[in-house]
Design a protein around this motif. Sequence first.
Motif, PDB file in Angstrom:
ATOM      1  N   LYS A   1      28.168  31.942  23.566  1.00  0.00           N
ATOM      2  CA  LYS A   1      28.318  33.206  22.836  1.00  0.00           C
ATOM      3  C   LYS A   1      28.853  34.308  23.742  1.00  0.00           C
TER       4      LYS A   1
ATOM      5  N   GLU B   1      32.817  36.545  18.938  1.00  0.00           N
ATOM      6  CA  GLU B   1      32.715  36.225  17.513  1.00  0.00           C
ATOM      7  C   GLU B   1      33.861  35.329  17.048  1.00  0.00           C
TER       8      GLU B   1
ATOM      9  N   GLU C   1      28.326  31.689  14.342  1.00  0.00           N
ATOM     10  CA  GLU C   1      27.225  31.131  15.119  1.00  0.00           C
ATOM     11  C   GLU C   1      26.751  29.781  14.583  1.00  0.00           C
TER      12      GLU C   1
ATOM     13  N   LYS D   1      26.792  26.289  16.683  1.00  0.00           N
ATOM     14  CA  LYS D   1      25.613  25.451  16.874  1.00  0.00           C
ATOM     15  C   LYS D   1      25.889  24.014  16.467  1.00  0.00           C
TER      16      LYS D   1
END
Length: 429
Positions: free
Chosen positions: A59, A64, A68, A72
Amino acid sequence: MLDYYSTRDPNKQGYSFKEALLQGLAPDGGLFVPRLIPKLPKTWQAAPDIASLGFEVFKTWLGEEIPEEKLKAILSDALNFPVLLKTLQDDIYVLELFHGPTLSFKDFGARTMARLMSHFLAEEGRKVTILVATSGDTGSAVADGFAGQEAINVVLLYPKGMVSEVQERQLILKRPGVRALAVRGSFDDCQKLVKSAFVAEDLADIPLSSANSINIGRLLPQMLYYLWAVKDLAARGVERANICVPSGNLGNFTAGYLAWEMGLELGTFLIAHNANRFFPDYLKDKRQAYAFEATIPTLSNAMDVGAPSNFERLHHLFGDRLKEQLWSLSIDDASTKARILSTYQQEAYTICPHTAVGLEAIKHYRNESSDKRPSISLATAHPAKFPSALEALGIASPKDASLEKLFSAELAVTEISPELTALTEILKS
């Protein structure tokens, strides 16, 4: 948002992570480097597994650029194998990085890159050809990691006759979307072909990218196991251990150095090379920057690199600080063999030639300095991939089911000369 620029661009034009990842090499032939190196997030030490650790660290590098939840999922799928820390005598540890599908540390970078690239390519609705040079384990990790990924084809080049039989079978295993080329030359010839292809006008209409450690996307996943090793040792009450990196193209070390720059607490970085000793000589002022020499074949063949590409990235980012902060040594084949044998006899533990180079360098460092701190050597490949080297020392090669299957699997390989015209013909076809 963190951006990247080329080592050869005096104006430092900025690129996103996606652009740097998909291009691999900058338009001017330089390597992408970060404009700044972020600090480690405070949450990294609480990560329960290496995929979760990757999420916390990535991150800070990607901002961005990937949602997220998607990030993952990518990391959970890519990093679904363990990292183990083996304890030896005299406060020495071996970080086993060979528990992925192709039994080498290259699985970390290749599998993560493949899934990141697939994500970005799907967003753009386009395809790319991955062009990769390998001196051993990179090619098989890339071939396995990228095989069957939508919108991606792989062309890998390796020096004919300069990898072990097991490594070659891993390279030329028939896989969807993958083509293996045996180059009649050295690894440096393979690497030169790849770099030349990226800037060749005749290939300008073919979208190319790289999965070698020249790609910044390969380095970020490799930072994670340095963090994991320190986290593991801290849980055992050990702090600020030295860490030794068996090195060839300097990508593995560059990843570790970036982790160090992020704030990872380590003792001394030891850089262990085989007879291809440009970097140790450079650090000791015995050789000028970029004064490379031809590759020398050795027992630790994946490290047989006379002109390490990542030196350009290291030299650009850190300059003479490298000479002030690092210790490095060249280990010959005789010492490598002796270390494999002594480790087997004294520890009942079998290691590959590359790991042996690292452990031998730790011994030399301790003899030359007063620094007797706990030390970690990276174990970069499973010893079962080097049966001839082990059997020559009277050591039975360990077995692994995935390697046994190679000897009955379908293979596919094309032999070419070390000429750009030969590679161009393949790519255009």
